[in-house]
Design a protein around this motif. Structure first.
Motif, PDB file in Angstrom:
ATOM      1  N   VAL A  32       8.343  -3.120  -0.026  1.00 52.61           N
ATOM      2  CA  VAL A  32       7.636  -3.389  -1.280  1.00 52.61           C
ATOM      3  C   VAL A  32       6.202  -2.885  -1.197  1.00 52.61           C
ATOM      4  O   VAL A  32       5.711  -2.207  -2.116  1.00 52.61           O
ATOM      5  CB  VAL A  32       7.668  -4.894  -1.618  1.00 52.61           C
ATOM      6  CG1 VAL A  32       6.792  -5.188  -2.838  1.00 52.61           C
ATOM      7  CG2 VAL A  32       9.106  -5.341  -1.892  1.00 52.61           C
ATOM      8  N   ASP A  33       5.525  -3.183  -0.088  1.00 53.34           N
ATOM      9  CA  ASP A  33       4.166  -2.672   0.086  1.00 53.34           C
ATOM     10  C   ASP A  33       4.174  -1.151   0.201  1.00 53.34           C
ATOM     11  O   ASP A  33       3.237  -0.479  -0.240  1.00 53.34           O
ATOM     12  CB  ASP A  33       3.514  -3.287   1.321  1.00 53.34           C
ATOM     13  CG  ASP A  33       3.076  -4.724   1.092  1.00 53.34           C
ATOM     14  OD1 ASP A  33       2.878  -5.104  -0.084  1.00 53.34           O
ATOM     15  OD2 ASP A  33       2.932  -5.472   2.076  1.00 53.34           O
ATOM     16  N   GLY A  34       5.224  -0.597   0.775  1.00 48.61           N
ATOM     17  CA  GLY A  34       5.346   0.851   0.865  1.00 48.61           C
ATOM     18  C   GLY A  34       5.434   1.494  -0.504  1.00 48.61           C
ATOM     19  O   GLY A  34       4.835   2.552  -0.758  1.00 48.61           O
ATOM     20  N   ILE A  35       6.169   0.876  -1.412  1.00 47.00           N
ATOM     21  CA  ILE A  35       6.252   1.383  -2.782  1.00 47.00           C
ATOM     22  C   ILE A  35       4.873   1.379  -3.427  1.00 47.00           C
ATOM     23  O   ILE A  35       4.457   2.362  -4.056  1.00 47.00           O
ATOM     24  CB  ILE A  35       7.242   0.529  -3.601  1.00 47.00           C
ATOM     25  CG1 ILE A  35       8.676   0.720  -3.098  1.00 47.00           C
ATOM     26  CG2 ILE A  35       7.161   0.891  -5.093  1.00 47.00           C
ATOM     27  CD1 ILE A  35       9.669  -0.248  -3.697  1.00 47.00           C
ATOM     28  N   LYS A  36       4.148   0.274  -3.259  1.00 47.94           N
ATOM     29  CA  LYS A  36       2.808   0.195  -3.845  1.00 47.94           C
ATOM     30  C   LYS A  36       1.891   1.266  -3.273  1.00 47.94           C
ATOM     31  O   LYS A  36       1.138   1.924  -4.011  1.00 47.94           O
ATOM     32  CB  LYS A  36       2.214  -1.206  -3.613  1.00 47.94           C
ATOM     33  CG  LYS A  36       2.902  -2.294  -4.419  1.00 47.94           C
ATOM     34  CD  LYS A  36       2.157  -3.611  -4.344  1.00 47.94           C
ATOM     35  CE  LYS A  36       2.291  -4.254  -2.983  1.00 47.94           C
ATOM     36  NZ  LYS A  36       1.662  -5.605  -2.950  1.00 47.94           N
ATOM     37  N   LEU A  37       1.954   1.471  -1.969  1.00 47.44           N
ATOM     38  CA  LEU A  37       1.093   2.474  -1.332  1.00 47.44           C
ATOM     39  C   LEU A  37       1.434   3.884  -1.817  1.00 47.44           C
ATOM     40  O   LEU A  37       0.534   4.698  -2.069  1.00 47.44           O
ATOM     41  CB  LEU A  37       1.231   2.391   0.187  1.00 47.44           C
ATOM     42  CG  LEU A  37       0.497   1.235   0.863  1.00 47.44           C
ATOM     43  CD1 LEU A  37       0.902   1.138   2.331  1.00 47.44           C
ATOM     44  CD2 LEU A  37      -1.010   1.422   0.750  1.00 47.44           C
ATOM     45  N   CYS A  38       2.713   4.182  -1.946  1.00 50.42           N
ATOM     46  CA  CYS A  38       3.115   5.500  -2.451  1.00 50.42           C
ATOM     47  C   CYS A  38       2.590   5.726  -3.864  1.00 50.42           C
ATOM     48  O   CYS A  38       2.080   6.803  -4.193  1.00 50.42           O
ATOM     49  CB  CYS A  38       4.631   5.638  -2.436  1.00 50.42           C
ATOM     50  SG  CYS A  38       5.316   6.178  -0.861  1.00 50.42           S
ATOM     51  N   LEU A  39       2.713   4.722  -4.708  1.00 49.61           N
ATOM     52  CA  LEU A  39       2.275   4.866  -6.097  1.00 49.61           C
ATOM     53  C   LEU A  39       0.754   4.991  -6.185  1.00 49.61           C
ATOM     54  O   LEU A  39       0.233   5.762  -7.001  1.00 49.61           O
ATOM     55  CB  LEU A  39       2.771   3.681  -6.929  1.00 49.61           C
ATOM     56  CG  LEU A  39       4.287   3.638  -7.159  1.00 49.61           C
ATOM     57  CD1 LEU A  39       4.678   2.346  -7.870  1.00 49.61           C
ATOM     58  CD2 LEU A  39       4.752   4.844  -7.968  1.00 49.61           C
ATOM     59  N   ILE A  40       0.020   4.259  -5.359  1.00 51.75           N
ATOM     60  CA  ILE A  40      -1.445   4.393  -5.347  1.00 51.75           C
ATOM     61  C   ILE A  40      -1.843   5.775  -4.836  1.00 51.75           C
ATOM     62  O   ILE A  40      -2.735   6.428  -5.382  1.00 51.75           O
ATOM     63  CB  ILE A  40      -2.076   3.279  -4.485  1.00 51.75           C
ATOM     64  CG1 ILE A  40      -1.917   1.920  -5.169  1.00 51.75           C
ATOM     65  CG2 ILE A  40      -3.558   3.565  -4.239  1.00 51.75           C
ATOM     66  CD1 ILE A  40      -2.289   0.739  -4.281  1.00 51.75           C
ATOM     67  N   SER A  41      -1.165   6.220  -3.776  1.00 51.91           N
ATOM     68  CA  SER A  41      -1.426   7.552  -3.245  1.00 51.91           C
ATOM     69  C   SER A  41      -1.180   8.616  -4.308  1.00 51.91           C
ATOM     70  O   SER A  41      -1.963   9.567  -4.464  1.00 51.91           O
ATOM     71  CB  SER A  41      -0.538   7.795  -2.025  1.00 51.91           C
ATOM     72  OG  SER A  41      -0.692   9.102  -1.522  1.00 51.91           O
ATOM     73  N   MET A  42      -0.104   8.460  -5.064  1.00 53.33           N
ATOM     74  CA  MET A  42       0.194   9.409  -6.138  1.00 53.33           C
ATOM     75  C   MET A  42      -0.830   9.313  -7.258  1.00 53.33           C
ATOM     76  O   MET A  42      -1.276  10.343  -7.797  1.00 53.33           O
ATOM     77  CB  MET A  42       1.602   9.134  -6.684  1.00 53.33           C
ATOM     78  CG  MET A  42       2.023  10.060  -7.829  1.00 53.33           C
ATOM     79  SD  MET A  42       2.181  11.801  -7.350  1.00 53.33           S
ATOM     80  CE  MET A  42       3.729  11.754  -6.431  1.00 53.33           C
ATOM     81  N   ASP A  43      -1.238   8.100  -7.633  1.00 51.61           N
ATOM     82  CA  ASP A  43      -2.204   7.945  -8.717  1.00 51.61           C
ATOM     83  C   ASP A  43      -3.537   8.581  -8.349  1.00 51.61           C
ATOM     84  O   ASP A  43      -4.186   9.221  -9.195  1.00 51.61           O
ATOM     85  CB  ASP A  43      -2.397   6.462  -9.038  1.00 51.61           C
ATOM     86  CG  ASP A  43      -3.295   6.244 -10.247  1.00 51.61           C
ATOM     87  OD1 ASP A  43      -3.037   6.874 -11.292  1.00 51.61           O
ATOM     88  OD2 ASP A  43      -4.256   5.474 -10.149  1.00 51.61           O
ATOM     89  N   ASP A  44      -3.978   8.433  -7.097  1.00 53.45           N
ATOM     90  CA  ASP A  44      -5.208   9.091  -6.656  1.00 53.45           C
ATOM     91  C   ASP A  44      -5.088  10.604  -6.800  1.00 53.45           C
ATOM     92  O   ASP A  44      -6.051  11.296  -7.179  1.00 53.45           O
ATOM     93  CB  ASP A  44      -5.505   8.738  -5.193  1.00 53.45           C
ATOM     94  CG  ASP A  44      -6.029   7.315  -5.035  1.00 53.45           C
ATOM     95  OD1 ASP A  44      -6.435   6.713  -6.049  1.00 53.45           O
ATOM     96  OD2 ASP A  44      -6.022   6.810  -3.899  1.00 53.45           O
TER      97      ASP A  44
END
Length: 249
Positions: free
Chosen positions: A170-182
């Motif tokens: 779950v935290d991995g999903i959040k990190l991927c999405l934040i990385s993509m948003d940046d």
């Protein structure tokens, strides 16, 4: 351009790709850069692609038709291990280069392609590879638990600071999405929608595959929350004690 990221976690894999292709400022289109090969309970593989669209599509089609490996024509459904699957992707890239490389060079077009392969075949370990244009590859490890292709620099700092092999899915999903948003905020050649895949180790089946659009409520909430909290943290940072007094006003 492209941004794709894959996380190699103790619990499984998280893989995310944008869908924008860019052949000039007035020639922008949407193509999925995520391909999957599944046989539930026996194998689940995900391939992400970056580079010249004609090359990446040709590689995927060649993989579907079969590529010679160890003297036999094989596909991603027939190889016996993830290592062989990575070898097969590399062989497909080299086959396309042999067929199209000279013509591309004559037109002064570079042979640009890189692919990320993740998944698991029953009886073997879960693995995540990055395959280069030469057909060689590297593998993610617990010490380096993520791989990127395309416009990697914008989304890398967050992963470097936070991600570990023990990070949950779950935290991995959040990190991927934040990385993509940046990355989306800093590079116009990367664009929505996004393709997300989650694989849980040992299951040999895809746990989640989702297309995330610009209006996705969770992604919008995550984007706003991340931006707001960054502003708050920045505002709370201490002022350097070596600045002149009037510089702090």
């Amino acid at each position: 351009m492209t941004y794709c990221v894959g996380l190699f976690l103790q619990q499984g894999l998280v893989m995310l790709a944008d869908t924008r292709t860019n052949a000039g400022v007035d020639n922008i289109a949407t193509f999925s850069k995520m391909f999957t090969v599944t046989e539930p309970g026996e194998r689940a593989l995900c391939l992400l692609s970056s580079g010249n669209l004609a090359i990446t599509q040709a590689v995927w089609n060649r993989l579907g038709e079969g590529v010679f490996l160890d003297g036999q024509r094989q596909t991603l459904l027939s190889v016996r291990s993830m290592f062989q699957a990575a070898q097969l992707v590399g062989a497909a890239i080299r086959a396309i280069y042999a067929a199209d490389g000279p013509s591309l060079a004559a037109q002064k077009v570079g042979f640009t392609v890189s692919m990320m392969l993740g998944g698991q075949i029953a009886g073997g370990p879960m693995r995540l590879y990055l395959v280069y244009a030469a057909g060689n590859f590297i593998e993610a490890t617990p010490d380096t638990p993520f791989l990127q292709i395309g416009e990697a620099k914008y989304g890398k700092p967050m992963l470097d600071r936070v991600l570990t092999h023990e990070t949950g899915l779950v935290d991995g999903i959040k990190l991927c999405l934040i990385s993509m948003d940046d990355t989306l905020r800093s590079n116009l050649s990367v664009g929505m929608p996004l393709d997300l895949l989650v694989y849980r180790e040992g299951t040999a089946r895809i746990g989640l595959q989702r297309r995330i659009t610009e209006n996705d409520p969770y992604f919008l909430s995550l984007r706003d929350s991340w931006s707001g909290q960054l502003r708050d943290i920045y505002g709370a940072l201490p002022v350097p004690d070596w600045l002149p007094l009037d510089s702090t006003e």
